[in-house]
Design an enzyme around this catalytic site. Structure first.
Site, short mmCIF file in Angstrom:
data_model
loop_
_atom_site.label_atom_id
_atom_site.label_comp_id
_atom_site.label_asym_id
_atom_site.label_seq_id
_atom_site.Cartn_x
_atom_site.Cartn_y
_atom_site.Cartn_z
N ARG A 183 -5.20 -3.69 -4.00
CA ARG A 183 -5.05 -4.04 -2.59
C ARG A 183 -5.64 -5.43 -2.41
NH1 ARG A 183 -6.94 1.30 -2.77
NH2 ARG A 183 -5.52 2.84 -1.83
N LYS A 208 -10.22 3.08 -1.42
CA LYS A 208 -10.39 3.84 -0.18
C LYS A 208 -11.16 5.13 -0.45
CE LYS A 208 -6.37 2.26 2.44
NZ LYS A 208 -5.13 2.68 3.15
N HIS A 276 0.77 -6.76 0.36
CA HIS A 276 0.76 -5.35 -0.03
C HIS A 276 2.06 -4.95 -0.72
CE1 HIS A 276 -1.51 -1.64 0.10
NE2 HIS A 276 -0.43 -0.97 0.46
N ARG A 279 1.77 -4.85 -4.42
CA ARG A 279 1.19 -3.60 -4.94
C ARG A 279 2.29 -2.53 -5.03
NH1 ARG A 279 -3.42 0.07 -5.05
NH2 ARG A 279 -3.10 1.86 -3.67
N HIS A 302 -4.63 6.68 -5.62
CA HIS A 302 -4.23 7.61 -4.57
C HIS A 302 -4.97 8.94 -4.74
CE1 HIS A 302 -0.07 5.51 -3.87
NE2 HIS A 302 -1.07 4.91 -3.26
N TYR A 311 7.24 6.63 -4.04
CA TYR A 311 7.92 5.62 -4.86
C TYR A 311 9.17 6.18 -5.53
CZ TYR A 311 3.82 2.77 -4.09
OH TYR A 311 2.82 2.05 -3.49
#
Length: 330
Positions: A183, A208, A276, A279, A302, A311
């Site tokens: 990110r 995150k 982004h 990414r 994730h 994706y």
């Protein structure tokens, strides 16, 4: 025309007044405690905290505007589902989309849960308000050819500025986004001591939710980072930022956003070609070349595989080709 390559722009949409104009002291204290709890105990990211603070501020301003007086805890304790729906309706009239409204409602639910937990109030009316239905949000990557053009053009863009070394810097940053799936906040949060220079070819990234992951770094990215460090006119202290602006401070995400805006214009790219998106391109291109979805999940950091599975919708052509080749009755 002034050169805006390293000129961060101020945030748009922030109110020019503080919360004291529409929130009583007890509410200001309660909101500050809620945000501190999310930061210290729940380890929320800075961007999430800023968004939640803004959501709460807008909600309190809405209530104060209706009552023409600062909002108190007693007022919050008397709210009905209609009050929350009225606020969301006003936000939608102002142009807010369902995804933004969903985050706003999640922020307010978190605030009221925390206030109930601390004994400040007990009002569960917000639970009667349903979250807006969200359309599926698919990643919007650029093609492999366009990704290469973006990386090449970034270096040329720096040569046109008053500080040519920024081209090497920008190319190194973009290579971490596309080559390692970082990110923008993760790339710009790196310190000089974290620089992946040979033989080191991996980064330990805290993403995150405080989740840590290992991100491999391509040799071309290592070379680009070494070139940038050599050209950078500023002293890069080990504990200081790896990527700096022209004045020596940590590079602002806004600078990278402005860079991509120029590259979109130069290369005729769509508006979705953002930092982004690189990414997203990292993940999509790995998937198209046969990478396992679980591996991509780990590389992206994730928490849930369902997030990574988005994706597969982008790469449907390859999936159907694989199906046609592999299924015994195809």
């Amino acid at each position: 025309m002034p050169d805006d390559r390293d000129d961060p722009q101020s945030r748009e949409g922030d109110e020019a007044y503080g919360p004291e104009t529409f929130a009583a002291p007890d509410v200001r204290h309660a909101v500050a405690g809620w945000l501190a709890y999310l930061r210290d105990a729940r380890r929320y990211a800075d961007n999430t905290l800023e968004a939640y603070e803004r959501d709460a501020r807008q909600f309190l301003a809405h209530l104060a505007g209706r009552d023409a007086r600062p909002v108190t805890l007693a007022r919050l304790n008397a709210l009905t589902p209609h009050d929350f729906r009225s606020f969301l309706a006003d936000r939608r009239d102002e142009g807010a989309q369902s995804r933004s409204l969903s985050r706003t409602l999640s922020a307010l639910r978190s605030l009221f849960r925390t206030l109930e937990r601390t004994g400040a109030l007990q009002n569960r009316s917000i639970l009667a308000v349903a979250l807006p239905k969200l359309p599926p949000r698919l990643p919007k990557p650029v093609t492999e050819a366009k990704a290469k053009e973006v990386l090449d053009e970034a270096a040329l863009d720096g040569e046109l500025s008053a500080h040519p070394w920024t081209g090497a810097r920008d190319q190194a940053v973009l290579l971490l986004l596309y080559g390692s799936g970082l990110r923008i906040s993760e790339a710009l949060g790196l310190n000089r001591k974290d620089a992946p220079l040979g033989p080191r070819d991996v980064l330990r990234i805290k993403g995150k939710g405080g989740r840590e992951r290992l991100a491999p770094v391509l040799p071309v990215a290592q070379t680009a980072i070494a070139d940038y460090i050599e050209q950078c006119p500023h002293t890069l202290e080990p504990q200081g930022p790896l990527f700096v602006g022209v004045k020596g401070g940590r590079l602002s995400p806004r600078i990278v956003q402005l860079l991509l805006a120029r590259l979109r214009n130069n290369l005729a790219l769509p508006a979705t070609a953002t930092p982004h998106a690189l990414r997203h391109s990292f993940a999509t291109h790995l998937l198209s070349r046969g990478a396992d979805l679980r591996v991509i999940q780990e590389l992206l950091g994730h928490a849930s595989l369902s997030t990574t599975q988005g994706y597969t919708a982008v790469d449907r052509d390859r999936l159907f080709q694989a199906y046609s080749k592999a299924h015994p009755r195809a």
